[in-house]
Write a protein that holds these residues in place. Sequence first.
Motif, mmCIF file in Angstrom:
data_model
loop_
_atom_site.group_PDB
_atom_site.id
_atom_site.type_symbol
_atom_site.label_atom_id
_atom_site.label_comp_id
_atom_site.label_asym_id
_atom_site.label_seq_id
_atom_site.Cartn_x
_atom_site.Cartn_y
_atom_site.Cartn_z
ATOM 1 N N ALA A 1 0.845 -1.183 0.000
ATOM 2 C CA ALA A 1 0.000 0.000 0.000
ATOM 3 C C ALA A 1 0.880 1.231 0.000
ATOM 4 C CB ALA A 1 -0.922 0.005 1.222
ATOM 5 N N ASN A 2 0.388 2.314 -0.603
ATOM 6 C CA ASN A 2 1.139 3.568 -0.624
ATOM 7 C C ASN A 2 0.168 4.726 -0.577
ATOM 8 O OD1 ASN A 2 0.700 4.584 -3.635
ATOM 9 N ND2 ASN A 2 1.123 2.390 -3.726
ATOM 10 N N LEU A 3 0.608 5.815 0.043
ATOM 11 C CA LEU A 3 -0.173 7.034 0.136
ATOM 12 C C LEU A 3 0.787 8.211 0.073
ATOM 13 C CD1 LEU A 3 -2.954 8.405 0.673
ATOM 14 C CD2 LEU A 3 -2.367 8.328 3.108
ATOM 15 N N SER A 4 0.497 9.202 -0.777
ATOM 16 C CA SER A 4 1.399 10.342 -0.930
ATOM 17 C C SER A 4 0.611 11.633 -1.087
ATOM 18 C CB SER A 4 2.330 10.147 -2.127
ATOM 19 O OG SER A 4 1.594 10.111 -3.342
ATOM 20 N N TYR A 5 1.248 12.721 -0.671
ATOM 21 C CA TYR A 5 0.680 14.062 -0.829
ATOM 22 C C TYR A 5 1.752 14.961 -1.413
ATOM 23 C CZ TYR A 5 -0.604 18.859 0.276
ATOM 24 O OH TYR A 5 -0.850 20.198 0.189
ATOM 25 N N SER A 6 1.352 15.863 -2.307
ATOM 26 C CA SER A 6 2.304 16.785 -2.917
ATOM 27 C C SER A 6 1.651 18.140 -3.133
ATOM 28 C CB SER A 6 2.807 16.222 -4.252
ATOM 29 O OG SER A 6 3.807 17.034 -4.809
ATOM 30 N N HIS A 7 2.434 19.199 -2.876
ATOM 31 C CA HIS A 7 1.977 20.570 -3.087
ATOM 32 C C HIS A 7 3.112 21.361 -3.727
ATOM 33 C CE1 HIS A 7 0.220 24.556 -2.339
ATOM 34 N NE2 HIS A 7 1.432 24.916 -1.948
ATOM 35 N N GLY A 8 2.798 22.141 -4.749
ATOM 36 C CA GLY A 8 3.824 22.941 -5.409
ATOM 37 C C GLY A 8 3.274 23.608 -6.652
#
Length: 346
Positions: A229-236
Motif C-alpha cells: 500500500a502507498n499514500l502520498s501528498y504533494s503541493h507545489g
Amino acid sequence: PLDLNYAGGYSFRLSGPAYGRGFFQHLLISQGLVGHRWNLVASDDVSYTPQSPTTGFSGVPGTGGPIGGPGSPSPSSQSILTVNTHSVSNLANGDFGYHLNFASTLNLGGTSSLLRFPDGNGLDTDGLQANAGITWRLDARNSLTGNYVFSHNDYLPSAFSSTFIGGSSFSLDTNTVTVKYLRTWNREFTTNVSVGPQWLNSSNSALVPPSTRISADGGVNYHLRSNSANLSYSHGTNGGSGFLLGATFDSVDGGYQRQFGTDLTIELTASYRRTAGLQAGSGVTDARFGGAQATRRLGRFLDIFANYTAIDQSSSLIGQPNVLNQLYQLISFGIAYSPREKHLKQ
C-alpha cells in the motif's frame, strides 16, 4: 541495467460521448550504469494519449495494466483532466549519484520535457529542469537530503495560446530549495516528508507576478510479500497542464495491491488533484478518480482482467470545452499478454 516498457492500443466507444477515443501509445526506456562509487541512469518517456493520463502505465483507464501498489506510474504533471484532447508528451531525464563517503551521496540531475497538442487545443510547452543535492545517512534507519531545483517553462505562440499571451512568447522560472527526511521503520514500512520555499518569476509580471510559495510532499509505503500500500501528498507548482500559464497544485494519491496465491491479484487506486492557475482569474479544477481491478493469470503469458474506473472533475476554466466537467465511468474486461522476467547468468 536496461529497462523497456511499452503499452499501446486503440480506445473506441459503443455509445454515448466520445471521451477518450483514439490511439494511445506509451514507451519508457531506461539505461543504468553502475561504477565503484557512482551510478548513472538515463531515461526517455514518450506518450501519445487521447486524454490526460490517469490510471495504469498507459494512462488510459481500463487497459489492464497495474493500477495500485508496485508497478504503478508516478502521478502525471497533467493534473487537469481532459477528454478528446490528443497530446504528445516526452520526458528525457538523467540522474548521477556519487558516494562521497559511507554516509553521504552527491546527487545531480537534469530533465528536458515537451508537451504538444496536435489538434491545436492546448498550450504547447517546453521545459527544462536541473537539480543538485546531498543525502546524509544519519543511521541505519534515518536519512536527510538537501536539494535545489531550477525549472524553466516556455509557452510557445499558437492560435490556442493567443487567448493567454497574444502573439508573443511567455516563460516561467521557479527556484526551489527543500529538505527531505526519510525514515525506515522496519523492512515493511517507510515514511518520507520534504518541505521548502519556492520562488517564481515570469517573463511578463503583468500576467504572472513574482511570488514566494511553499513546496511540500510526503509519503507512506507499506510492503509485504502479498500486500502493498502507498499514500502520498504533494503541493507545489507545475507548468499548467497545457491549459494554464503555470499553476499551483495539491495532489493526494493512494494505491493498494493484494495477491491471493500466485494467480489472482486485486488492486485499488484513488487520487485527488486540485489545480489553480497562477494568472489572476484563470480558474480552478478539482479532479477525483479511482479504480478497482482484478487480474487472474492464465498460464505463463496470459492474464484476464476486469476493471472499473470512475473519473470526476469540476472546473471553472472558461472557454475550455475539452476539460472534463462531469462524471465519467468505465467498465472493461480483457486478456493481456505479459511475458515474465527472464534472469540470465553472466
